[in-house]
Write a protein that holds these residues in place. Structure first.
Motif, PDB file in Angstrom:
ATOM      1  N   ARG A 158      14.624  -5.051  21.454  1.00  0.00           N
ATOM      2  CA  ARG A 158      15.584  -3.982  21.793  1.00  0.00           C
ATOM      3  C   ARG A 158      15.134  -2.621  21.264  1.00  0.00           C
ATOM      4  N   ASP A 159      13.862  -2.519  20.860  1.00  0.00           N
ATOM      5  CA  ASP A 159      13.323  -1.251  20.359  1.00  0.00           C
ATOM      6  C   ASP A 159      14.040  -0.793  19.083  1.00  0.00           C
ATOM      7  N   VAL A 160      14.483  -1.762  18.298  1.00  0.00           N
ATOM      8  CA  VAL A 160      15.125  -1.467  17.014  1.00  0.00           C
ATOM      9  C   VAL A 160      14.078  -1.636  15.912  1.00  0.00           C
ATOM     10  N   LEU A 161      13.914  -0.617  15.079  1.00  0.00           N
ATOM     11  CA  LEU A 161      12.994  -0.729  13.944  1.00  0.00           C
ATOM     12  C   LEU A 161      13.628  -1.590  12.859  1.00  0.00           C
ATOM     13  N   VAL A 162      12.787  -2.358  12.174  1.00  0.00           N
ATOM     14  CA  VAL A 162      13.293  -3.243  11.121  1.00  0.00           C
ATOM     15  C   VAL A 162      12.777  -2.760   9.767  1.00  0.00           C
ATOM     16  N   ALA A 163      13.708  -2.585   8.833  1.00  0.00           N
ATOM     17  CA  ALA A 163      13.358  -2.169   7.474  1.00  0.00           C
ATOM     18  C   ALA A 163      13.785  -3.255   6.494  1.00  0.00           C
ATOM     19  N   ALA A 164      13.102  -3.316   5.352  1.00  0.00           N
ATOM     20  CA  ALA A 164      13.510  -4.258   4.310  1.00  0.00           C
ATOM     21  C   ALA A 164      13.278  -3.630   2.950  1.00  0.00           C
ATOM     22  N   LEU A 165      14.156  -3.930   2.019  1.00  0.00           N
ATOM     23  CA  LEU A 165      14.056  -3.391   0.666  1.00  0.00           C
ATOM     24  C   LEU A 165      13.097  -4.219  -0.176  1.00  0.00           C
ATOM     25  N   ALA A 166      12.334  -3.533  -1.032  1.00  0.00           N
ATOM     26  CA  ALA A 166      11.391  -4.217  -1.911  1.00  0.00           C
ATOM     27  C   ALA A 166      11.393  -3.556  -3.283  1.00  0.00           C
ATOM     28  N   GLY A 167      11.291  -4.378  -4.310  1.00  0.00           N
ATOM     29  CA  GLY A 167      11.241  -3.893  -5.685  1.00  0.00           C
ATOM     30  C   GLY A 167       9.879  -4.044  -6.324  1.00  0.00           C
ATOM     31  N   SER A 168       8.913  -4.531  -5.538  1.00  0.00           N
ATOM     32  CA  SER A 168       7.546  -4.680  -6.047  1.00  0.00           C
ATOM     33  C   SER A 168       6.585  -4.640  -4.870  1.00  0.00           C
ATOM     34  N   ALA A 169       5.316  -4.356  -5.165  1.00  0.00           N
ATOM     35  CA  ALA A 169       4.306  -4.307  -4.107  1.00  0.00           C
ATOM     36  C   ALA A 169       4.142  -5.678  -3.455  1.00  0.00           C
ATOM     37  N   ARG A 170       4.297  -6.714  -4.248  1.00  0.00           N
ATOM     38  CA  ARG A 170       4.170  -8.068  -3.702  1.00  0.00           C
ATOM     39  C   ARG A 170       5.245  -8.339  -2.652  1.00  0.00           C
ATOM     40  N   HIS A 171       6.498  -7.986  -2.984  1.00  0.00           N
ATOM     41  CA  HIS A 171       7.572  -8.141  -2.003  1.00  0.00           C
ATOM     42  C   HIS A 171       7.305  -7.313  -0.756  1.00  0.00           C
ATOM     43  N   ALA A 172       6.818  -6.105  -0.976  1.00  0.00           N
ATOM     44  CA  ALA A 172       6.575  -5.221   0.159  1.00  0.00           C
ATOM     45  C   ALA A 172       5.526  -5.817   1.095  1.00  0.00           C
ATOM     46  N   ARG A 173       4.477  -6.411   0.531  1.00  0.00           N
ATOM     47  CA  ARG A 173       3.445  -7.022   1.378  1.00  0.00           C
ATOM     48  C   ARG A 173       4.001  -8.224   2.130  1.00  0.00           C
ATOM     49  N   LYS A 174       4.902  -8.970   1.481  1.00  0.00           N
ATOM     50  CA  LYS A 174       5.544 -10.093   2.176  1.00  0.00           C
ATOM     51  C   LYS A 174       6.335  -9.586   3.392  1.00  0.00           C
ATOM     52  N   HIS A 175       7.047  -8.491   3.181  1.00  0.00           N
ATOM     53  CA  HIS A 175       7.782  -7.900   4.300  1.00  0.00           C
ATOM     54  C   HIS A 175       6.826  -7.511   5.430  1.00  0.00           C
ATOM     55  N   GLN A 176       5.714  -6.905   5.036  1.00  0.00           N
ATOM     56  CA  GLN A 176       4.735  -6.462   6.040  1.00  0.00           C
ATOM     57  C   GLN A 176       4.227  -7.652   6.846  1.00  0.00           C
ATOM     58  N   GLU A 177       3.956  -8.749   6.138  1.00  0.00           N
ATOM     59  CA  GLU A 177       3.495  -9.965   6.836  1.00  0.00           C
ATOM     60  C   GLU A 177       4.571 -10.514   7.769  1.00  0.00           C
ATOM     61  N   ALA A 178       5.837 -10.242   7.426  1.00  0.00           N
ATOM     62  CA  ALA A 178       6.941 -10.707   8.277  1.00  0.00           C
ATOM     63  C   ALA A 178       7.127  -9.812   9.499  1.00  0.00           C
ATOM     64  N   GLY A 179       6.309  -8.754   9.604  1.00  0.00           N
ATOM     65  CA  GLY A 179       6.323  -7.945  10.819  1.00  0.00           C
ATOM     66  C   GLY A 179       7.309  -6.791  10.830  1.00  0.00           C
ATOM     67  N   ILE A 180       7.820  -6.414   9.655  1.00  0.00           N
ATOM     68  CA  ILE A 180       8.781  -5.307   9.652  1.00  0.00           C
ATOM     69  C   ILE A 180       8.071  -3.972   9.840  1.00  0.00           C
ATOM     70  N   ASP A 181       8.871  -2.913  10.066  1.00  0.00           N
ATOM     71  CA  ASP A 181       8.314  -1.607  10.426  1.00  0.00           C
ATOM     72  C   ASP A 181       8.372  -0.582   9.304  1.00  0.00           C
ATOM     73  N   ILE A 182       9.314  -0.764   8.377  1.00  0.00           N
ATOM     74  CA  ILE A 182       9.558   0.224   7.322  1.00  0.00           C
ATOM     75  C   ILE A 182       9.892  -0.529   6.033  1.00  0.00           C
ATOM     76  N   VAL A 183       9.282  -0.103   4.916  1.00  0.00           N
ATOM     77  CA  VAL A 183       9.668  -0.676   3.618  1.00  0.00           C
ATOM     78  C   VAL A 183      10.500   0.344   2.854  1.00  0.00           C
ATOM     79  N   VAL A 184      11.638  -0.090   2.319  1.00  0.00           N
ATOM     80  CA  VAL A 184      12.419   0.740   1.417  1.00  0.00           C
ATOM     81  C   VAL A 184      12.046   0.322  -0.008  1.00  0.00           C
ATOM     82  N   ALA A 185      11.364   1.229  -0.727  1.00  0.00           N
ATOM     83  CA  ALA A 185      10.931   0.937  -2.107  1.00  0.00           C
ATOM     84  C   ALA A 185      12.090   1.268  -3.033  1.00  0.00           C
ATOM     85  N   GLN A 186      12.709   0.233  -3.549  1.00  0.00           N
ATOM     86  CA  GLN A 186      13.942   0.413  -4.327  1.00  0.00           C
ATOM     87  C   GLN A 186      13.610   0.334  -5.818  1.00  0.00           C
ATOM     88  N   GLY A 187      13.665   1.480  -6.488  1.00  0.00           N
ATOM     89  CA  GLY A 187      13.289   1.545  -7.904  1.00  0.00           C
ATOM     90  C   GLY A 187      14.370   1.033  -8.836  1.00  0.00           C
TER      91      GLY A 187
END
Lengths: 370, 370
Positions: A158-187
């Motif tokens: 549906r042309d919807v971008l998918v974002a996911a929150l991450a608290g570490s680089a490892r989580h962020a890479r997992k999100h990337q592997e899951a095919g998401i479009d945007i990472v929210v780096a939550q400090g």
């Protein structure tokens, strides 16, 4: 304040506002930011549909998004009642005793708890998603873990971008592997669920880890200087949640809570498991102190803790039991000292951003307006 | 990279480097930054004099400073032996047992513990100060609390600027009232003693609280992007400590420790009382785990904890007991992945700073080099 991502979304300022209030989300989008409605409170699909109808009619045609809480791991065949049954009686007694010690009345017979967090459960989140994909949302954010593969696929269809929150680089890479479009780096300094790594360290770390995916910085951002700093660190936008809680468009259902937020300093929050069973930053209150007290029973794991305290939080809020009254909020609460409209907040962010850019140019010895 | 403060001090880059190693401090000043030698390890005045002689001869005439640890509150008539006598036997046994469990040998008879932290005690810090004021230092920093009034006066008589570290706006204002010249805003993510408030929130809060005093940002800064972000937040410079630990000029006396630092990620530090009795960020090790374990005896208050563990830390370091081996270091340790020279580190910071300024100008829609 334009980045590649803000250009792609067609917004004027790279400010993403996460909020449980449709009126705030609409105002953020109308003012040129990107409003994201938090769906976790909507257990009834019709309630979500009603509020999305309203939101869609009040953004002035500007884009907006939805934030759900959907665990990637499926727990098959477990009902809310099954989970309720796992809560020890001693913990239920601790809730009753703590409320009684502060004289918090019971809800009336048949009165529903307004503060349910069963939105954490996957079946509820999937229903929310089914509703949301009927609307022209541009962004679907997942607040906890990577979204399931079929959800990412449906959103992309549906042309919807998918974002996911991450608290570490490892989580962020997992999100990337899951095919998401945007990472929210939550400090660490952010409101809600956070890890231990602070925004100053986390943002560039995740930017580098998931390059070329765009990253939004979250945590500790409530002024134009902080917006500029986050973008300087490599973020393509900022993700703000706390700052909207004291806007005039927000409806906290409690003037006492608003007063507490306006009075709180940056040192008045705590990262506690009291709310959900996972560490989440919130106002420090007699309630969080009770749960964090080594002499108490301690918190239960997610999702037990959330179910355990849901009714108690409703009672605390309804009867404005001030010492116990709290909310998820970041350390930026120290900057929230007056109720203001969303448009004014965004204009201030933009003005502060421009001044910060002037400042850094002077320090860098670059010519420019001053 | 020029601010009012860097101009006042006559340095080329607003980068202040705190280090226990004279060779690092000298290299920082030679490269156009401002080297600050940490004095806490020097219990013998002659040792400090010898290293200041060397430092003064090797900065190429550039300015440098000294960092002492001087409590504002005086404890009259209490000797190191009095303090030693306050340590419970159970804690001494825990130290012995923990070292024995990891097979750490005893020091040889008569071998001095190289890692004394009696520099925390006021009489030692005053001796350090007497020595230091014989040298043309331009900055005297105090790492713990506001410096006593007479110390500020003596420094100012000699045209020495006085700086003090603060973890909250309240502390920063206390320093300002004590007549200091510069506040170092030390965020949660920093190595060593820190509070709970992260750099992104703390820096602008302290900048506003002590205006017009200049503020240096500390914590989470190890790249040019982070330098730019800190200056964008309103700091007049950055105060870096961790980053120098893996420079070729540093001498950690342990290649195992250097390897651990180079391998550690941003999530591998912990804010623990294990080192001094106050929360200080450091590498997470089996040693910090033992002290932070609820099943253990827990840590003692400052200065007892420091005295209790001093010899143990010497043994751990001397015999490179790898699981126990640690050091104060900030979350930025995740960026320390290769040994480099100080000049190269500073050149990288400057290059990264310029690129970050380019980036923020593009986002702000300002013309400029790209």
């Amino acid at each position: 304040m334009q980045t590649e991502l803000s250009g792609q979304l067609g917004i004027e300022r790279a400010v993403f506002g996460f909020t449980p209030f449709p009126a705030v989300a609409a105002a953020i989008s109308r003012a040129g930011g990107f409003g994201v409605l938090g769906a976790v409170r909507y257990t009834a699909p019709d309630d979500l549909r009603r509020d999305l109808d309203w939101l869609d009619a009040h953004t002035g045609g500007r884009p907006y998004g939805l934030d759900v809480v959907m665990p990637a791991k499926k727990v098959e065949g477990v009902s809310e009642a099954d989970v309720e049954a796992m809560i020890p009686e001693g913990h239920r007694r601790f809730v009753r005793d703590t409320l009684a010690a502060h004289g918090v009345p019971e809800l009336a017979d048949g009165e529903a708890s307004g503060w349910r967090i069963t939105g954490w459960m996957e079946q509820v989140a999937r229903t929310q998603l089914d509703v949301a994909l009927d609307y022209p949302i541009r962004l679907l954010a997942n607040a906890l873990g990577s979204p399931p593969a079929d959800v990412v696929a449906r959103a992309h269809d549906r042309d919807v971008l998918v974002a996911a929150l991450a608290g570490s680089a490892r989580h962020a890479r997992k999100h990337q592997e899951a095919g998401i479009d945007i990472v929210v780096a939550q400090g660490y300094e952010a409101g809600g669920h956070t890890g231990e790594i602070a925004t100053m360290v986390l943002t560039p770390e995740i930017v580098d880890a998931v390059d070329p995916l765009p990253v939004l910085a979250a945590g500790g951002i409530g002024s134009g200087r902080q917006v500029a700093a986050a973008l300087t660190l490599g973020a393509q936008g900022v993700w703000l949640g706390s700052l909207w809680l004291t806007t005039t468009e927000a409806d906290l259902h409690s003037s006492a809570l608003t007063r507490k937020l306006l009075a709180a300093g940056s040192g008045d929050t705590v990262r506690s498991r009291a709310l959900t069973g996972k560490p989440a930053r919130q106002l420090r209150t007699a309630w969080t102190d009770a749960w964090d007290d080594p002499a108490g029973p301690g918190t239960l794991p997610m999702p037990l803790q959330g179910l355990l305290v849901a009714e108690a939080l409703s009672r605390i809020q309804k009867y404005e039991a001030e010492p116990l009254l709290g909310t998820p909020v970041g350390q930026i609460v120290g900057r929230m000292t007056a109720e203001r409209g969303v448009q004014e907040v965004l204009d201030d962010l933009t003005r502060g951003f421009e001044e910060a850019v002037d400042r850094i140019n002077r320090i860098a010895g670059r010519s420019g307006p001053s």
